[in-house]
Scaffold this active site. Sequence first.
Site, PDB file in Angstrom:
ATOM      1  N   GLU A  80       0.487  -1.117   0.016  1.00  0.00           N
ATOM      2  CA  GLU A  80      -0.053   0.137   0.234  1.00  0.00           C
ATOM      3  C   GLU A  80       1.172   1.789   0.159  1.00  0.00           C
ATOM      4  OE1 GLU A  80      -2.026  -0.852   3.752  1.00  0.00           O
ATOM      5  OE2 GLU A  80      -1.415   1.497   4.213  1.00  0.00           O
ATOM      6  N   CYS A  93       3.414   8.477   1.067  1.00  0.00           N
ATOM      7  CA  CYS A  93       3.844   7.617   1.817  1.00  0.00           C
ATOM      8  C   CYS A  93       4.295   5.942   0.900  1.00  0.00           C
ATOM      9  CB  CYS A  93       3.578   7.714   3.204  1.00  0.00           C
ATOM     10  SG  CYS A  93       4.175   5.987   3.654  1.00  0.00           S
ATOM     11  N   CYS A 100       8.216  -6.720   5.961  1.00  0.00           N
ATOM     12  CA  CYS A 100       9.487  -6.344   6.517  1.00  0.00           C
ATOM     13  C   CYS A 100       9.879  -7.437   7.388  1.00  0.00           C
ATOM     14  CB  CYS A 100       8.881  -5.086   7.281  1.00  0.00           C
ATOM     15  SG  CYS A 100      10.764  -4.398   7.985  1.00  0.00           S
ATOM     16  N   CYS A 104      10.312  -5.042  14.331  1.00  0.00           N
ATOM     17  CA  CYS A 104      10.115  -3.977  15.647  1.00  0.00           C
ATOM     18  C   CYS A 104       9.080  -4.219  16.099  1.00  0.00           C
ATOM     19  CB  CYS A 104      10.348  -2.811  14.923  1.00  0.00           C
ATOM     20  SG  CYS A 104      11.629  -1.796  13.843  1.00  0.00           S
ATOM     21  N   CYS A 107       4.979  -2.274  15.737  1.00  0.00           N
ATOM     22  CA  CYS A 107       5.394  -2.148  14.162  1.00  0.00           C
ATOM     23  C   CYS A 107       4.546  -3.654  13.710  1.00  0.00           C
ATOM     24  CB  CYS A 107       6.160  -1.582  13.376  1.00  0.00           C
ATOM     25  SG  CYS A 107       6.005  -1.630  11.742  1.00  0.00           S
ATOM     26  N   CYS A 323       1.079   5.340  10.904  1.00  0.00           N
ATOM     27  CA  CYS A 323       2.692   4.953  11.131  1.00  0.00           C
ATOM     28  C   CYS A 323       2.782   3.979  12.389  1.00  0.00           C
ATOM     29  CB  CYS A 323       3.262   6.009  12.098  1.00  0.00           C
ATOM     30  SG  CYS A 323       3.727   7.035  10.767  1.00  0.00           S
TER      31      CYS A 323
HETATM   32  N1  SAH Z   1      11.722   0.410   7.631  1.00  0.00           N
HETATM   33  C1  SAH Z   1      11.572   1.823   8.104  1.00  0.00           C
HETATM   34  C2  SAH Z   1      10.379   2.515   7.205  1.00  0.00           C
HETATM   35  C3  SAH Z   1       9.758   3.068   7.725  1.00  0.00           C
HETATM   36  S1  SAH Z   1       8.623   3.874   8.340  1.00  0.00           S
HETATM   37  C4  SAH Z   1      12.341   2.655   9.516  1.00  0.00           C
HETATM   38  O1  SAH Z   1      11.844   1.612  10.094  1.00  0.00           O
HETATM   39  O2  SAH Z   1      11.864   3.732   9.470  1.00  0.00           O
HETATM   40  C5  SAH Z   1       7.477   3.544  10.348  1.00  0.00           C
HETATM   41  C6  SAH Z   1       8.221   5.216  11.194  1.00  0.00           C
HETATM   42  O3  SAH Z   1       7.247   4.448  11.765  1.00  0.00           O
HETATM   43  C7  SAH Z   1       9.221   4.408  11.632  1.00  0.00           C
HETATM   44  O4  SAH Z   1       9.998   5.704  11.911  1.00  0.00           O
HETATM   45  C8  SAH Z   1       8.828   3.406  12.540  1.00  0.00           C
HETATM   46  O5  SAH Z   1       9.685   4.220  13.611  1.00  0.00           O
HETATM   47  C9  SAH Z   1       7.131   4.376  12.984  1.00  0.00           C
HETATM   48  N2  SAH Z   1       6.731   3.203  13.601  1.00  0.00           N
HETATM   49  C10 SAH Z   1       6.349   2.200  13.377  1.00  0.00           C
HETATM   50  N3  SAH Z   1       5.091   1.624  14.301  1.00  0.00           N
HETATM   51  C11 SAH Z   1       5.408   2.330  14.949  1.00  0.00           C
HETATM   52  C12 SAH Z   1       3.751   2.669  15.941  1.00  0.00           C
HETATM   53  N4  SAH Z   1       2.708   1.780  15.859  1.00  0.00           N
HETATM   54  N5  SAH Z   1       3.044   4.137  16.480  1.00  0.00           N
HETATM   55  C13 SAH Z   1       3.740   5.172  15.355  1.00  0.00           C
HETATM   56  N6  SAH Z   1       4.861   4.819  14.907  1.00  0.00           N
HETATM   57  C14 SAH Z   1       5.080   3.913  14.273  1.00  0.00           C
END
Ligand code: SAH
Length: 342
Positions: A80, A93, A100, A104, A107, A323
């Site tokens: 998406e 975005c 992935c 993490c 996420c 995010c």
């Molecule tokens: N893999 C890359 C690109 C994804 S960016 C990266 O990690 O940078 C997505 C961003 O959203 C990252 O900064 C991640 O830390 C953040 N993120 C992931 N889960 C989230 C959540 N539940 N709430 C807020 N931010 C989140």
Amino acid sequence: MERFVADQLEEGPGTALRIYKEIWQQGATSVAEMGTVRRELRERLDEVSTIATLELARRLDSTDGSIKFLWRLRDGAIVESVLIPDGQRVTLCMSSQVGCAMACTFCLTGDLGLKRHLDPAEIASQPLQVQRLLPSDMRITNLVLMGMGEPLHNLRNLIPALRICLDDHALNYSHRRITVSTVGLVPQLAELAMALPVNLAVSLNASTDAQRAAMMPVNRRYPIAALLDGCRRLPLPSGKRIAFEYVMFAGINDSLDDAQRLLELLEDVPAKVNLIPYNENPDRPVLRRPSDEVVKGFQHFLINRGMGCTVRTTRGLDISAACGQLGKAEAAAMQAVPGPAR
Ligand code: SAH
């Protein structure tokens, strides 16, 4: 493209460039639309090729104006893109992988695991296709690689995709309007910075290794000191700063002690901070979003000590487009839609 045109059509680089521009500049979705290619050539091209486009599987409109596009790829996989209009700025975005591998804990995309890398066309087609679906007075102004996947884990396809985004014969975005975000794969970060002058964002998300390792497995490979050392050494144009993303979790990394440690960590790093209040997910009940006051207090602490710091506005919560929420809908859609027959 040049090799394909030479092998299949026995034509030179001029023809290859015309076809490339038809696809990436004009957005041709069929050979028939390629007005700058002579008819006899179009007929032969049509026999030996198809133009792969992303198939729109679903579109979800948020009450806040953001839009989530779910694309079905040729193998049935779903990825998406999220469009985030904000006044004059219209950000797309984009995703770089199906799922992935970084896992993490906070996420949802990580729950999918890595299904596969996107190829260069699947990445660069996202802005091309979304732009086609927008009203003519609305143009995508900024691209961020912050969707599903870890872009630097797919650097081999990311770089050619970004070249299409940057190329003035193709999508023609300025490098100032493209940002690549990473969990912090140190060697690949250096490789990208050397290859292309795009903006860099690093998901730091913690002020100690203990905090970071508990949430981001990548920290075992590249602990904070190694990551920031790598950042200090990047060949950045003068004045350019790395954006450090810092997802804030209540009671975990949101104290002013954390803010102080963050300042110390980022000393001598060309840095700014982007705070992201955690978007809660029901299946992560221990992780909570801090109050707005706490976020503001943290931000002002940094700003008052000379560190540039912004807070990312939450967008698209109602359509699971914020995010860390990308993936739930994909998982459901993938189960609902069988892939093409094998
Ligand atoms: N893999 C890359 C690109 C994804 S960016 C990266 O990690 O940078 C997505 C961003 O959203 C990252 O900064 C991640 O830390 C953040 N993120 C992931 N889960 C989230 C959540 N539940 N709430 C807020 N931010 C989140």
